[in-house]
Design an enzyme around this catalytic site. Structure first.
Site, PDB file in Angstrom:
ATOM      1  N   ASP A  52      -3.037   8.633 -10.820  1.00  0.00           N
ATOM      2  CA  ASP A  52      -2.961   7.750 -11.800  1.00  0.00           C
ATOM      3  C   ASP A  52      -1.638   7.437 -12.282  1.00  0.00           C
ATOM      4  O   ASP A  52      -1.115   6.329 -12.416  1.00  0.00           O
ATOM      5  CB  ASP A  52      -3.998   8.053 -12.926  1.00  0.00           C
ATOM      6  CG  ASP A  52      -5.292   7.761 -12.572  1.00  0.00           C
ATOM      7  OD1 ASP A  52      -5.672   7.264 -11.282  1.00  0.00           O
ATOM      8  OD2 ASP A  52      -6.393   8.038 -13.633  1.00  0.00           O
ATOM      9  N   ASP A  59      -4.745   2.111  -4.196  1.00  0.00           N
ATOM     10  CA  ASP A  59      -3.339   1.782  -4.005  1.00  0.00           C
ATOM     11  C   ASP A  59      -2.860   0.771  -3.250  1.00  0.00           C
ATOM     12  O   ASP A  59      -1.883   0.653  -2.872  1.00  0.00           O
ATOM     13  CB  ASP A  59      -2.736   3.141  -3.694  1.00  0.00           C
ATOM     14  CG  ASP A  59      -3.262   3.369  -2.130  1.00  0.00           C
ATOM     15  OD1 ASP A  59      -4.219   2.888  -1.700  1.00  0.00           O
ATOM     16  OD2 ASP A  59      -2.542   3.712  -1.141  1.00  0.00           O
ATOM     17  N   ASP A 117       1.032  -1.233  -0.008  1.00  0.00           N
ATOM     18  CA  ASP A 117      -0.155   0.083  -0.260  1.00  0.00           C
ATOM     19  C   ASP A 117       0.856   1.428   0.044  1.00  0.00           C
ATOM     20  O   ASP A 117       1.941   1.391   0.754  1.00  0.00           O
ATOM     21  CB  ASP A 117      -1.057  -0.045   1.377  1.00  0.00           C
ATOM     22  CG  ASP A 117      -1.927   1.157   1.299  1.00  0.00           C
ATOM     23  OD1 ASP A 117      -3.124   0.720   1.110  1.00  0.00           O
ATOM     24  OD2 ASP A 117      -1.588   2.129   1.634  1.00  0.00           O
ATOM     25  N   ASN A 166      -2.914  12.349  -4.330  1.00  0.00           N
ATOM     26  CA  ASN A 166      -4.034  12.345  -4.982  1.00  0.00           C
ATOM     27  C   ASN A 166      -4.933  13.878  -4.817  1.00  0.00           C
ATOM     28  O   ASN A 166      -5.408  14.458  -5.815  1.00  0.00           O
ATOM     29  CB  ASN A 166      -5.132  11.245  -4.795  1.00  0.00           C
ATOM     30  CG  ASN A 166      -5.706  10.711  -5.935  1.00  0.00           C
ATOM     31  OD1 ASN A 166      -5.181  10.916  -6.873  1.00  0.00           O
ATOM     32  ND2 ASN A 166      -6.336   9.535  -5.890  1.00  0.00           N
TER      33      ASN A 166
END
Lengths: 216, 63
Positions: free
Chosen positions: A109, A135, A92, A100
């Site tokens: 992305d 993620d 993770d 983000n």
């Protein structure tokens, strides 16, 4: 009798549906047969593409959850039958949500794609690498020689690879990851429980300060 | 002949697994004149395929 056949003609892949019809002589013995092949290349290519899409993540090109589970279940059966160690890495990204929110979804992305590239870069070609959601990534390590040392080595390679900045549109960023390791043992009944164990280990790694790995 | 103008590969194969007839399209796909294939072994097309069709041919020959 009808079946499908595929091959390469003048450099182009073609798929055909073939029907064979025997031609019996007066004595009931086959003298010859008719072969009728109809080109089904377009339909077949669409089918194969669809199959590929169903098992892969469109953003990173890695396996998706569905594709990963398809690999994990038989791998666990194999590990159980032959006593070959199998390990799962659950990864993770640290602070992904922050990136983000700060740089936008396109940057997010790009980060996921960049991480996917680093991840596949350090794993063996045979290891199944997948993005489960958001993620969250997983790696299946099959046929590990040392069930304690080998997954830890793989995790260290990922952490090392992430020390180099990833170029995003808004500038370079350095993003670390937290990694949970679960080693398959007989008390794990199914693929989902192995995944949960690795997930739990990942949360422990996050808890003790991120940018590291933890084994359960 | 109708067989020549169909958008399909049509062949007649003897129990010796040699072509007795192939339509024009068959020759086009293999890049040769269809007439030249008559008498040739089915290995001519087998070379292009991912998997041998021999098991199917043998089943067809045995009815």
């Amino acid at each position: 009798m009808t079946f499908e056949s595929s091959g390469r003609f003048a450099g182009v892949r073609r798929h055909a549906q073939v029907t064979l019809v025997p031609d019996f002589g007066d004595d009931g013995v086959v003298r010859r047969f008719y072969a009728l092949s109809v080109d089904i290349t377009d339909r077949k290519e669409r089918e194969l593409l669809l199959e590929q899409q169903v098992q892969h993540d469109g953003l990173t090109g890695l396996l998706n959850r569905n594709g990963f589970m398809t690999r994990l279940q038989p791998a666990m059966e194999h590990a159980k039958r032959y006593g070959e160690p199998l390990a799962l890495l659950f990864l993770d990204l640290d602070g992904f949500k922050h990136i983000n929110d700060t740089y936008g979804h396109n940057a997010g992305d790009a980060l996921l794609r960049g991480f996917a590239g680093r991840l596949t870069g350090v794993m063996r070609r045979t290891d199944a690498v997948a993005r489960l959601a958001g993620d969250e990534f997983v790696v299946l390590l099959e046929g590990v020689t040392n069930p304690i040392r080998d997954p830890a080595t793989a995790a260290t390679k990922v952490l090392d690879a992430m020390k180099l900045p990833l170029p995003l549109a808004g500038g370079d960023v350095i993003v670390s990851a937290s990694i949970g390791i679960a080693v398959y043992s007989d008390d794990i009944v199914d693929a989902e429980s192995l995944l949960q164990r690795a997930d739990k280990a990942m949360y422990r790694a996050k808890h003790v300060g991120r940018n590291g790995y933890c084994v359960i | 002949m109708i067989a020549d103008n169909l958008p399909a590969l049509i062949s007649v194969i003897g129990d010796d697994l040699r072509y007795q007839f192939v339509n024009r399209r068959y020759g086009e796909v293999l890049g040769v004149d269809a007439q030249e294939l008559v008498g040739e072994s089915v290995a001519v097309i087998g070379r292009h395929l991912d998997q041998s069709l021999l098991p199917y041919y043998l089943r067809a020959v045995s009815g």
